[in-house]
Design a protein around this motif. Structure first.
Motif, PDB file in Angstrom:
ATOM      1  N   THR A  92       0.614  -0.984  -0.308  1.00  0.00           N
ATOM      2  CA  THR A  92       0.095  -0.010   0.142  1.00  0.00           C
ATOM      3  C   THR A  92       1.225   1.090  -0.100  1.00  0.00           C
ATOM      4  O   THR A  92       1.070   2.058  -0.838  1.00  0.00           O
ATOM      5  CB  THR A  92      -0.984   0.143   1.120  1.00  0.00           C
ATOM      6  N   THR A  93       1.804   1.525   0.774  1.00  0.00           N
ATOM      7  CA  THR A  93       2.977   2.683   0.834  1.00  0.00           C
ATOM      8  C   THR A  93       3.441   2.467  -0.112  1.00  0.00           C
ATOM      9  O   THR A  93       3.188   3.689  -1.167  1.00  0.00           O
ATOM     10  CB  THR A  93       3.851   2.618   1.848  1.00  0.00           C
ATOM     11  N   ALA A  94       3.837   1.351  -1.374  1.00  0.00           N
ATOM     12  CA  ALA A  94       4.377   1.720  -2.154  1.00  0.00           C
ATOM     13  C   ALA A  94       3.329   1.969  -3.760  1.00  0.00           C
ATOM     14  O   ALA A  94       3.358   2.828  -4.327  1.00  0.00           O
ATOM     15  CB  ALA A  94       5.173   0.095  -2.621  1.00  0.00           C
ATOM     16  N   ARG A  95       1.892   1.992  -3.193  1.00  0.00           N
ATOM     17  CA  ARG A  95       1.450   2.267  -4.190  1.00  0.00           C
ATOM     18  C   ARG A  95       1.211   3.892  -4.349  1.00  0.00           C
ATOM     19  O   ARG A  95       1.427   4.480  -5.310  1.00  0.00           O
ATOM     20  CB  ARG A  95       0.472   1.606  -4.290  1.00  0.00           C
ATOM     21  N   GLU A  96       1.186   3.637  -2.830  1.00  0.00           N
ATOM     22  CA  GLU A  96       0.866   5.230  -2.839  1.00  0.00           C
ATOM     23  C   GLU A  96       2.010   6.304  -2.832  1.00  0.00           C
ATOM     24  O   GLU A  96       1.888   7.670  -4.123  1.00  0.00           O
ATOM     25  CB  GLU A  96       0.636   5.342  -1.106  1.00  0.00           C
ATOM     26  N   LEU A  97       3.364   6.058  -2.798  1.00  0.00           N
ATOM     27  CA  LEU A  97       4.069   6.640  -4.134  1.00  0.00           C
ATOM     28  C   LEU A  97       4.732   6.145  -5.166  1.00  0.00           C
ATOM     29  O   LEU A  97       5.590   7.337  -5.763  1.00  0.00           O
ATOM     30  CB  LEU A  97       6.303   5.702  -3.165  1.00  0.00           C
ATOM     31  N   GLY A  98       3.913   5.677  -5.238  1.00  0.00           N
ATOM     32  CA  GLY A  98       4.120   4.732  -7.030  1.00  0.00           C
ATOM     33  C   GLY A  98       5.448   4.068  -7.603  1.00  0.00           C
ATOM     34  O   GLY A  98       6.386   3.923  -8.540  1.00  0.00           O
ATOM     35  N   ALA A  99       5.706   4.200  -6.181  1.00  0.00           N
ATOM     36  CA  ALA A  99       6.476   3.052  -6.555  1.00  0.00           C
ATOM     37  C   ALA A  99       7.115   1.555  -6.925  1.00  0.00           C
ATOM     38  O   ALA A  99       5.878   0.807  -6.495  1.00  0.00           O
ATOM     39  CB  ALA A  99       7.708   2.685  -4.846  1.00  0.00           C
ATOM     40  N   GLY A 100       8.282   1.116  -7.468  1.00  0.00           N
ATOM     41  CA  GLY A 100       8.034  -0.450  -7.880  1.00  0.00           C
ATOM     42  C   GLY A 100       8.865  -1.364  -6.834  1.00  0.00           C
ATOM     43  O   GLY A 100       9.444  -0.692  -5.774  1.00  0.00           O
ATOM     44  N   VAL A 101       8.154  -2.702  -6.848  1.00  0.00           N
ATOM     45  CA  VAL A 101       8.553  -3.206  -5.868  1.00  0.00           C
ATOM     46  C   VAL A 101       9.729  -4.548  -6.118  1.00  0.00           C
ATOM     47  O   VAL A 101       8.815  -5.973  -6.816  1.00  0.00           O
ATOM     48  CB  VAL A 101       7.155  -3.571  -4.824  1.00  0.00           C
ATOM     49  N   SER A 102      10.376  -4.761  -5.807  1.00  0.00           N
ATOM     50  CA  SER A 102      10.868  -6.099  -5.674  1.00  0.00           C
ATOM     51  C   SER A 102      11.233  -6.725  -4.182  1.00  0.00           C
ATOM     52  O   SER A 102      12.156  -6.728  -3.463  1.00  0.00           O
ATOM     53  CB  SER A 102      12.578  -6.067  -6.704  1.00  0.00           C
ATOM     54  N   TYR A 103      10.024  -8.373  -4.042  1.00  0.00           N
ATOM     55  CA  TYR A 103      10.351  -8.600  -3.082  1.00  0.00           C
ATOM     56  C   TYR A 103      11.310  -9.316  -2.946  1.00  0.00           C
ATOM     57  O   TYR A 103      12.060  -9.932  -4.015  1.00  0.00           O
ATOM     58  CB  TYR A 103       8.965  -9.156  -2.780  1.00  0.00           C
ATOM     59  N   TRP A 104      12.079  -8.944  -1.465  1.00  0.00           N
ATOM     60  CA  TRP A 104      13.023 -10.164  -1.230  1.00  0.00           C
ATOM     61  C   TRP A 104      12.977 -11.334  -0.608  1.00  0.00           C
ATOM     62  O   TRP A 104      12.567 -11.308   0.500  1.00  0.00           O
ATOM     63  CB  TRP A 104      13.879  -9.161  -0.288  1.00  0.00           C
ATOM     64  N   SER A 105      12.797 -12.711  -1.129  1.00  0.00           N
ATOM     65  CA  SER A 105      13.541 -12.363  -2.554  1.00  0.00           C
ATOM     66  C   SER A 105      12.542 -14.154  -3.073  1.00  0.00           C
ATOM     67  O   SER A 105      12.226 -14.973  -2.190  1.00  0.00           O
ATOM     68  CB  SER A 105      15.023 -13.289  -1.993  1.00  0.00           C
TER      69      SER A 105
END
Ligand code: MNI
Length: 482
Positions: free
Chosen positions: A362-375
């Protein structure tokens, strides 16, 4: 934990000294709106995927234990469209000035797996604890290692200082020999000005290989930098920023279009302490293509507590301060840089793990951020256990999301069977907006309000839509067909 706690104190002291950051919990670290990496059609990319993979750190050939069938499974189960792919300096430049083209061939083979499935790739020049060459038992060949990884043996100068066995891998970072290896790399000792030059030139060799490859969209210049004797803004605004600038300039001699992703120091900043990273200038003609790639690892979760009770409260506070710092660096310092959350993750068997993962996305969505989960590595942190059993991560991540938007997204949200996206169409973009819809929420047809369906492919799970481009912001709502 001792180190992290120590650096938190150090970091906090520095932050207070710096005084230029918004107070934690403020409305946000910037007034600059989110920005996005774009594809060749000019669409804004919303990137969702994994780090692949930690197993590459100790592999003599530098490759992760990750097959094309593994990628096919990930794609079918979660509809990911992005990967932070681990590469290593030791593999790129096994001897000074000699670049291993056969290694780059192996990387290019993996990139083609992702290309065939519509992914974008960020190459991550990975290091932990400098190099596998820091300990004889850890060195499985030229710096491949299971304690440290990253730098080649020839670039590892410990000057005879000791490294004693530690019960936690993080504690190797403050061993005298490791501290000296980093101080020599950053030339804090004044003894090795050549190492950062080699590092920038190694990146140029990588960029030369992938400059024309549309699948590789970004280069993550260094994983979790550690300043050795230099910490905080003295490091981030000093030798770290200098390395980033030197490497960006070297990359731009051969590749004008890939994004260059810069990360803050790991210790403290991963846990929410404000970063002191300074501006990196992109010499390319036109818009700057510098991105910001922080990591997020709240201390309470690192200590093995779940996302519940006091640990949840402290973790939420960490996310708030982390977000302020990320918005400040990306917006104010780097001039509106797109954000990719390069790493976050946890043991998915911990209490509240699913809620934490949802909170971070949700935070990433609000930042417009991409996400690469570890791992993506097999185990309780990842989507699959070694026997192939799915963890909660698969269902938690398998949600509708817009992958490529024909304009600037202003907000979007989704549940398993509904997606709503608001964006300002860009008349210059003729490609349709692309949306992923999981079978769990969309077992049959789809209904779209606010746009026209161009195509719905139940096999690839991809919906494409288009809107009249002479209107203002449009809101598209996607639901299962009645
Ligand atoms: C003392 N220092 C410098 C330190 C300590 C701990 C981490 C860390 O946990 N990082 C989080 C994850 N990132 C790496 C891969 O990039 C993983 O191995 C860690 O779990 C980093 C640095």
């Amino acid at each position: 934990a001792l180190i992290i706690a120590g650096s938190l104190v150090l970091g906090s002291g520095i932050a207070a000294a710096e005084g230029s950051l918004p107070m934690p919990g403020s409305a946000g670290g910037t007034d600059v709106p989110p920005s996005y990496l774009t594809d060749d059609a000019g669409r804004s990319l919303i990137l969702r995927g994994f780090n692949t993979a930690s197993s590459a750190k100790s592999a003599p050939d530098g490759m992760p234990k990750f097959t094309e069938a593994d990628l096919e499974r990930e794609h079918a189960d979660m509809g990911t469209n992005f990967v932070r792919f681990l590469i290593s300096w030791r593999s790129v430049e096994p001897e000074p000035g000699q670049y291993d083209q056969e290694y780059l061939d192996r990387v290019e083979d993996r990139v083609s797996w992702y290309a065939d499935r519509g992914y974008k790739v960020m190459l991550d020049m990975h290091q932990d604890v400098y190099s596998g060459a820091i300990t004889p038992e850890g060195n499985s060949g030229n710096g491949a290692g299971n304690i440290g990884n990253g730098a080649p043996a020839w670039a590892t100068y410990m000057d005879g200082l000791p490294i004693s066995p530690q019960n936690r891998w993080e504690l190797y970072y403050i061993q005298p020999g490791v501290m000296r290896a980093f101080d020599n790399f950053w030339n804090t000792t004044g003894q090795h000005p050549e190492l950062v030059e080699h590092y920038a030139n190694a990146w140029q060799a990588v960029a030369e290989r992938f400059a024309g490859n549309d699948t590789v969209v970004a280069y993550d210049l260094m994983n979790e930098p550690w300043g050795g004797s230099l910490q905080g803004p003295a490091f981030e605004g000093g030798p770290l920023a200098a390395l980033y600038q030197r490497t960006t300039n070297a990359i731009r001699e051969v590749d004008q279009d890939s994004w260059v992703c810069v990360a803050p120091q790991a210790v403290g900043v991963n846990q929410g302490v404000p970063s002191g990273l300074t501006k990196i200038n992109d010499p390319r003609a036109g818009e700057q293509r510098i991105a910001y790639c922080p990591h997020l690892y709240p201390l309470p979760l690192d200590l093995g507590d779940g996302y519940s009770g006091l640990s949840r409260t402290l973790t939420d506070a960490t996310i708030d301060t982390w977000r302020d710092s990320v918005e400040h660096i990306a917006g104010n310092v780097l001039g509106g840089a797109p954000i990719i959350l390069g790493e976050f993750g946890l043991d998915t068997t911990l209490p509240g793990a699913g809620d934490y993962i949802d909170r971070v996305y949700t935070t990433a969505r609000e930042l417009g951020a991409g996400v690469s989960y570890w791992s993506s590595d097999p185990g309780p942190w990842g989507p699959y256990l070694p026997d192939g059993t799915q963890t909660i991560l698969v269902d938690t991540l398998n949600k509708p999301y817009p992958r490529a938007v024909a304009g600037i997204p202003t907000e979007w949200s989704s549940t398993v069977d509904r997606l709503q996206l608001t964006f300002a169409p860009d008349p210059a973009v003729t490609a349709p907006t692309e949306i992923y819809l999981p079978e769990s929420g969309f077992p049959g047809g789809v209904d779209v309000a606010g746009a026209d369906i161009v195509n719905w492919d139940p096999q690839s799970r991809l919906l494409t839509v288009e809107t009249a481009d002479d209107t203002g912001p449009v809101t598209v709502t996607v639901t299962p067909a009645a």
